[in-house]
Design a protein around this motif. Structure first.
Motif, PDB file in Angstrom:
ATOM      1  N   VAL A 110       0.870  -1.189   0.000  1.00  0.00           N
ATOM      2  CA  VAL A 110       0.000   0.000   0.000  1.00  0.00           C
ATOM      3  C   VAL A 110       0.898   1.228   0.000  1.00  0.00           C
ATOM      4  N   VAL A 132       2.519   4.993   0.447  1.00  0.00           N
ATOM      5  CA  VAL A 132       2.411   6.006   1.490  1.00  0.00           C
ATOM      6  C   VAL A 132       1.490   7.115   0.996  1.00  0.00           C
ATOM      7  N   ARG A 133       0.568   7.567   1.843  1.00  0.00           N
ATOM      8  CA  ARG A 133      -0.315   8.676   1.453  1.00  0.00           C
ATOM      9  C   ARG A 133       0.381   9.997   1.763  1.00  0.00           C
ATOM     10  N   HIS A 134       0.058  11.015   0.947  1.00  0.00           N
ATOM     11  CA  HIS A 134       0.683  12.323   1.152  1.00  0.00           C
ATOM     12  C   HIS A 134      -0.392  13.383   1.292  1.00  0.00           C
ATOM     13  N   PRO A 135      -1.041  13.485   2.460  1.00  0.00           N
ATOM     14  CA  PRO A 135      -2.136  14.465   2.610  1.00  0.00           C
ATOM     15  C   PRO A 135      -1.651  15.898   2.426  1.00  0.00           C
ATOM     16  N   ARG A 171       0.587  17.065   0.351  1.00  0.00           N
ATOM     17  CA  ARG A 171       0.632  17.368  -1.074  1.00  0.00           C
ATOM     18  C   ARG A 171      -0.756  17.654  -1.612  1.00  0.00           C
ATOM     19  N   TRP A 172      -1.729  16.858  -1.179  1.00  0.00           N
ATOM     20  CA  TRP A 172      -3.097  17.043  -1.668  1.00  0.00           C
ATOM     21  C   TRP A 172      -3.639  18.395  -1.241  1.00  0.00           C
ATOM     22  N   GLN A 206       3.219   8.588  -6.566  1.00  0.00           N
ATOM     23  CA  GLN A 206       2.156   7.791  -7.165  1.00  0.00           C
ATOM     24  C   GLN A 206       2.697   6.877  -8.231  1.00  0.00           C
TER      25      GLN A 206
END
Lengths: 304, 270
Positions: free
Chosen positions: A18, A20-23, A25-26, A304
């Motif tokens: 899974v 890594v999420r990058h909140p 950046r969003w 991504q």
């Protein structure tokens, strides 16, 4: 870095983790998106920009003349600046202390005073040197001209920009020459090549790789600095825009129109620079003849 | 021959051109206060392969660079192929040669460098073709043919279009040898030609040099490859601290060194 080893037996299962999420950046992207939307809205709806007024003048004869003069001045200043700058760079690298000193003094003066002030002086050159002549130094002159008649606004603008640019180009070219490995000159000398041949065939072509990127920057800022020759005065793009809004009072539309022209010109120059850089990077790096480093800042190795 | 020169340039006898390619008489060279060469007397006959060995800092590379005037000597005399290197002697006076005249002298001397010094913006073929076209003004087609032959000779004809950065160190050095040979020199100087190479690439370069020696080329080779010196060299010179300590056939010097310094050095490298 072998990739095609799928055929091997016993290859472990490919990793499906899974990401890594990058909140952060969003969130940043969202903020930028809102700002972009506001800007576009402003461009479309603001009356101050007065697009019809711009359309009326953007291809008018006066403006096109101004654009032509901007292009001419940029070309003249850069070509003259590179040629004179090369001479100054070679002088600074000369074993002769007098040549070195003269070059140093030139750089000291032209880099140490503002371009705008230099151009103002060029505008008043007639009162600095009322006449110019050919003759024996400190002796009789064979022919004399009135400076006022000889140095037109165009010539004054060109000379002013060339002399200033040469000082900056000299340092760029000197750095380029010094960046070439000494062994290259030795190898060329050992083959019986003359100094001129060594410079022209071996050293300068390699120095170009170091010289071109900053020269591209110089050309860009020169294109914009041509607007300063209004000091002489000489009519190029910005000066033309000023002349127009002096009678129409629509200041912002004319200045934005000038910006659009400058943006077009600078975009064209960047494309040209890209191809020049590719040409002079022959033989650098392994593999292909041209190489573009694609480096991006990224936190961590993921993405991504 | 050591008594013919004093401080003032007395009329020196022209070197007996009978088969002598290099003649050095009491050559001195200083960098600032540091004296690197302290009176070198050497002779290299035509067709001879002379290997020069010694510890680093012994002046062997400097001596090599003096031979083609990349370094100016401070005292003594140096002849190549009967020409005084870098100077002209007239009426007991020495005149420095102009750049163009020095360049002309260098055309008969090929040099191969430790770090290859190929021109990185030119392909292998262009590296070899350059000097004959630019310096000698020979027609391009003729030079191209000769360059291709030379690349074949060093075993690299299929790499003609490669840039130096696409070649291994050994391949680059072989191109560099071909480039030097393209000027058809009478003498080849090698300045530690294999010192910058990975060990497995040394052999291919030495093989090319050996072939060159067998073809009769006069060579001065500064090297640490004792095996090459023994097998290919006609003479071996051991230098230390700016002087020639010992000189003889490789077999003599390697098997039976006369001086303690030579013995110390050889015990470390053999």
């Amino acid at each position: 870095m072998t990739v095609d080893s799928d055929v091997e037996k016993g290859r472990p299962e490919a990793i499906r983790a899974v990401p890594v999420r990058h909140p952060g950046r969003w969130a940043a992207a969202a903020v930028v998106l809102v700002l972009v939307a506001m800007f576009v809205h402003f461009l479309l709806t603001s009356d101050a920009l007065d697009w019809p007024e711009q359309r009326k003048f953007i291809f008018s004869i006066a403006v096109l003349k101004g654009v032509r003069n901007t292009i001419l001045l940029t070309l003249t200043a850069m070509i003259g600046g590179v040629l004179l700058g090369t001479v100054l760079a070679l002088m600074r690298l000369s074993p002769n202390p007098l040549l070195r000193g003269a070059s140093w003094f030139y750089l000291w003066f032209f880099r140490g005073t503002p371009l705008y002030t230099q151009l103002l002086i060029w505008g008043a050159i007639g009162s600095l040197f009322p006449t110019v002549g050919i003759g024996i130094p400190f002796g009789p002159e064979f022919h004399t001209w009135q400076t006022q008649a000889l140095v037109t606004a165009m010539i004054a603008a060109g000379l002013g920009l060339i002399l200033n640019e040469a000082a900056y180009m000299a340092e760029i070219i000197r750095a380029g020459i010094l960046s070439v490995d000494e062994g290259q000159q030795e190898a060329a000398s050992a083959l019986g090549m003359s100094r001129m041949q060594t410079m022209g065939r071996i050293v300068l072509p390699q120095a170009m790789r170091v010289i071109i990127p900053p020269t591209g920057n110089e050309a860009l800022s020169m294109m914009k600095n041509t607007s300063l020759v209004a000091a002489i005065p000489f009519s190029e793009l910005t000066f033309t825009a000023q002349t127009i809004y002096a009678s129409t009072y629509k200041i912002i539309p004319m200045l934005v129109m000038a910006c659009l022209w400058y943006l077009l010109l600078s975009s064209l120059m960047m494309v040209g620079q890209h191809y020049l850089e590719r040409h002079f990077s022959r033989g650098v790096g392994r593999g292909t003849t041209s190489r573009e480093p694609r480096v991006r800042f990224r936190g961590g190795g993921g993405g991504q | 021959m050591s008594n013919s020169l004093s401080k003032e340039p007395a009329p020196t006898p022209a070197p007996e051109s009978g088969g002598l390619m290099v003649k050095a008489e009491r050559v001195h060279k200083s960098f600032g206060r540091l004296e690197v060469l302290k009176g070198i007397d050497l002779e290299v006959r035509q067709g001879e392969v002379m290997c020069v060995v010694g510890p680093s800092g012994s002046g062997k590379s400097t001596f090599l660079r003096c031979i083609n005037h990349l370094e100016k000597i401070n005292a003594g005399r140096l002849w190549v192929n009967g020409h005084l290197v870098g100077y002209r002697q007239q009426g007991g006076k020495l005149y420095e040669l102009r750049d163009r005249e020095v360049a002309a002298q260098r055309r008969e001397i090929g040099m191969v460098f430790q770090r290859f010094n190929l021109f990185p913006h030119k392909t292998a073929l262009e590296n070899v073709m350059g000097a004959p076209i630019w310096v000698k003004g020979l027609p391009r087609d003729q030079v191209r043919e000769q360059a291709i032959t030379l690349l074949e000779r060093v075993g690299l004809s299929e790499k003609a279009q490669a840039y130096p950065s696409q070649l291994s160190g050994g391949q680059q050095q072989r191109v560099a040898i071909a480039r030097a040979l393209a000027m058809e020199p009478a003498l080849m100087l090698f300045d530690e030609p294999t010192s910058a190479l990975d060990p497995e690439l040394v052999g291919e370069v030495l093989e090319v040099m050996k072939q060159l020696a067998l073809d009769g080329m006069t060579m001065v080779v500064v090297t640490h490859e004792m095996g090459f010196a023994r097998e290919v060299g006609d003479s071996l010179v051991f230098m230390d601290d700016g002087v020639v300590v010992e000189e003889g056939t490789p077999r003599e010097v390697l098997a039976n060194p006369q001086h303690q310094r030579t013995r110390d050095f050889l015990s470390k490298v053999l």
